[in-house]
Design a protein around this motif. Sequence first.
Motif, PDB file in Angstrom:
ATOM      1  N   GLU A  50     -17.483  60.890  27.158  1.00 51.30           N
ATOM      2  CA  GLU A  50     -17.451  60.957  28.620  1.00 51.30           C
ATOM      3  C   GLU A  50     -17.512  62.408  29.097  1.00 51.30           C
ATOM      4  N   ALA A  51     -16.769  63.288  28.429  1.00 47.10           N
ATOM      5  CA  ALA A  51     -16.755  64.702  28.823  1.00 47.10           C
ATOM      6  C   ALA A  51     -18.138  65.322  28.696  1.00 47.10           C
ATOM      7  N   ILE A  52     -18.812  65.054  27.594  1.00 47.80           N
ATOM      8  CA  ILE A  52     -20.150  65.608  27.376  1.00 47.80           C
ATOM      9  C   ILE A  52     -21.123  65.076  28.428  1.00 47.80           C
ATOM     10  N   ALA A  53     -21.075  63.752  28.668  1.00 42.66           N
ATOM     11  CA  ALA A  53     -21.977  63.148  29.655  1.00 42.66           C
ATOM     12  C   ALA A  53     -21.723  63.713  31.046  1.00 42.66           C
ATOM     13  N   CYS A  54     -20.442  63.903  31.395  1.00 43.42           N
ATOM     14  CA  CYS A  54     -20.079  64.449  32.707  1.00 43.42           C
ATOM     15  C   CYS A  54     -20.664  65.851  32.897  1.00 43.42           C
ATOM     16  N   CYS A  55     -20.455  66.709  31.905  1.00 39.46           N
ATOM     17  CA  CYS A  55     -20.915  68.094  32.022  1.00 39.46           C
ATOM     18  C   CYS A  55     -22.434  68.167  32.042  1.00 39.46           C
ATOM     19  N   LEU A  56     -23.094  67.320  31.270  1.00 38.53           N
ATOM     20  CA  LEU A  56     -24.552  67.298  31.278  1.00 38.53           C
ATOM     21  C   LEU A  56     -25.100  66.836  32.618  1.00 38.53           C
ATOM     22  N   ALA A  57     -24.310  66.004  33.317  1.00 36.01           N
ATOM     23  CA  ALA A  57     -24.745  65.493  34.615  1.00 36.01           C
ATOM     24  C   ALA A  57     -24.482  66.482  35.753  1.00 36.01           C
ATOM     25  N   GLY A  58     -23.898  67.641  35.419  1.00 41.84           N
ATOM     26  CA  GLY A  58     -23.638  68.655  36.433  1.00 41.84           C
ATOM     27  C   GLY A  58     -22.264  68.589  37.051  1.00 41.84           C
ATOM     28  N   ALA A  59     -21.418  67.664  36.575  1.00 37.59           N
ATOM     29  CA  ALA A  59     -20.044  67.567  37.061  1.00 37.59           C
ATOM     30  C   ALA A  59     -19.130  68.397  36.161  1.00 37.59           C
ATOM     31  N   THR A  60     -17.840  68.404  36.465  1.00 39.85           N
ATOM     32  CA  THR A  60     -16.860  69.039  35.593  1.00 39.85           C
ATOM     33  C   THR A  60     -15.948  67.973  35.030  1.00 39.85           C
ATOM     34  N   TYR A  61     -15.299  68.303  33.921  1.00 39.37           N
ATOM     35  CA  TYR A  61     -14.453  67.312  33.247  1.00 39.37           C
ATOM     36  C   TYR A  61     -13.074  67.898  32.968  1.00 39.37           C
ATOM     37  N   PHE A  62     -12.086  67.422  33.723  1.00 39.82           N
ATOM     38  CA  PHE A  62     -10.697  67.824  33.559  1.00 39.82           C
ATOM     39  C   PHE A  62      -9.853  66.560  33.669  1.00 39.82           C
ATOM     40  N   PRO A  63      -9.726  65.788  32.587  1.00 46.56           N
ATOM     41  CA  PRO A  63      -9.184  64.430  32.656  1.00 46.56           C
ATOM     42  C   PRO A  63      -7.740  64.315  33.102  1.00 46.56           C
ATOM     43  N   SER A  64      -6.943  65.385  33.044  1.00 47.61           N
ATOM     44  CA  SER A  64      -5.545  65.269  33.451  1.00 47.61           C
ATOM     45  C   SER A  64      -5.389  65.062  34.949  1.00 47.61           C
ATOM     46  N   GLU A  65      -6.433  65.371  35.710  1.00 43.64           N
ATOM     47  CA  GLU A  65      -6.329  65.311  37.160  1.00 43.64           C
ATOM     48  C   GLU A  65      -6.992  64.080  37.775  1.00 43.64           C
ATOM     49  N   SER A  66      -7.723  63.338  36.959  1.00 41.01           N
ATOM     50  CA  SER A  66      -8.446  62.204  37.521  1.00 41.01           C
ATOM     51  C   SER A  66      -8.655  61.145  36.461  1.00 41.01           C
ATOM     52  N   PRO A  67      -8.451  59.842  36.796  1.00 43.63           N
ATOM     53  CA  PRO A  67      -8.656  58.788  35.811  1.00 43.63           C
ATOM     54  C   PRO A  67     -10.061  58.796  35.233  1.00 43.63           C
ATOM     55  N   CYS A  68     -11.060  59.172  36.024  1.00 39.49           N
ATOM     56  CA  CYS A  68     -12.435  59.144  35.529  1.00 39.49           C
ATOM     57  C   CYS A  68     -12.837  60.454  34.874  1.00 39.49           C
ATOM     58  N   GLY A  69     -12.011  61.478  35.047  1.00 43.13           N
ATOM     59  CA  GLY A  69     -12.289  62.735  34.380  1.00 43.13           C
ATOM     60  C   GLY A  69     -13.231  63.644  35.133  1.00 43.13           C
ATOM     61  N   CYS A  70     -14.304  63.124  35.713  1.00 43.93           N
ATOM     62  CA  CYS A  70     -15.302  63.962  36.379  1.00 43.93           C
ATOM     63  C   CYS A  70     -14.784  64.442  37.727  1.00 43.93           C
ATOM     64  N   LEU A  71     -14.840  65.742  37.933  1.00 43.33           N
ATOM     65  CA  LEU A  71     -14.314  66.327  39.167  1.00 43.33           C
ATOM     66  C   LEU A  71     -15.277  67.382  39.706  1.00 43.33           C
ATOM     67  N   PRO A  72     -15.230  67.654  41.015  1.00 47.31           N
ATOM     68  CA  PRO A  72     -16.103  68.669  41.576  1.00 47.31           C
ATOM     69  C   PRO A  72     -15.679  70.087  41.249  1.00 47.31           C
ATOM     70  N   GLN A  73     -14.411  70.299  40.917  1.00 45.25           N
ATOM     71  CA  GLN A  73     -13.968  71.642  40.576  1.00 45.25           C
ATOM     72  C   GLN A  73     -12.815  71.568  39.586  1.00 45.25           C
ATOM     73  N   ALA A  74     -12.533  72.701  38.958  1.00 43.65           N
ATOM     74  CA  ALA A  74     -11.607  72.703  37.829  1.00 43.65           C
ATOM     75  C   ALA A  74     -10.151  72.740  38.274  1.00 43.65           C
ATOM     76  N   PRO A  75      -9.339  71.745  37.883  1.00 42.55           N
ATOM     77  CA  PRO A  75      -7.903  71.769  38.113  1.00 42.55           C
ATOM     78  C   PRO A  75      -7.182  72.343  36.897  1.00 42.55           C
ATOM     79  N   VAL A  76      -5.865  72.352  36.969  1.00 40.75           N
ATOM     80  CA  VAL A  76      -5.064  72.833  35.847  1.00 40.75           C
ATOM     81  C   VAL A  76      -4.883  71.704  34.852  1.00 40.75           C
ATOM     82  N   TYR A  77      -4.976  72.035  33.564  1.00 40.48           N
ATOM     83  CA  TYR A  77      -4.800  71.048  32.511  1.00 40.48           C
ATOM     84  C   TYR A  77      -3.572  71.407  31.695  1.00 40.48           C
TER      85      TYR A  77
END
Length: 211
Positions: free
Chosen positions: A115-142
């Motif tokens: 999921e992380a790889i697919a998210c980043c390849l799609a132009g999103a960011t991946y910080f799973p601690s902040e969102s159930p789906c992992g993909c986020l528009p900007q980087a939160p704290v992990y």
Amino acid sequence: MSRAQLLLIDDHTLFRTGLRLLLADSPSVASIVEAGSVMEAVQDHGDKAVDILLLDIQMPGLNGIEGIKVLRRHFARAPILIVSGTSGVETIPPEARKDIAGFLPKSADPREIEEAIACCLAGATYFPSESPCGCLPQAPVYEPSQLTPRQLEVLSQLNLGRSNKVIAYHLGLSENTVRVHVAAILDHLGVVSRVEAILEAQRRGLVQAQR
């Protein structure tokens, strides 16, 4: 979306091997090239087309944090996904953090890695601690990672002296998945062998010594 060319930068050969096996049939990844350090990545692969980088934070020599800007110069278009067995994203300075696309603990299960790889390849960011789906528009704290319940199960099986094949049978997993979990466990405990992992886990009270 076409399948990606991935560059994996990590000084632990076991982790690189495990991840390569895990992603062998990935719908997102076409091929994987490896490097044991940032400088090796630049020297050996700097002239190649790379779509995404997986970068370990803690490496000898030029570490992952120091290497982010170096890699960005040579792989300007490729998102950088940080992986770590011990550190959290809060250890990454703000000026370096803006250059990464995501953060993933090495204790992540295969689904999270995909999921992380697919998210980043799609132009999103991946910080799973902040969102159930992992993909986020900007980087939160992990938060710093810990072993997952599944990896604690694998660790308990290791403590019984079982092989990857036997562990896979008992836990209903593929051998490739078990290899990835074992690699993450070794990295998390800061050891390089299964025997060392068992001894360190016993020292920390994660498992009990067998009598």
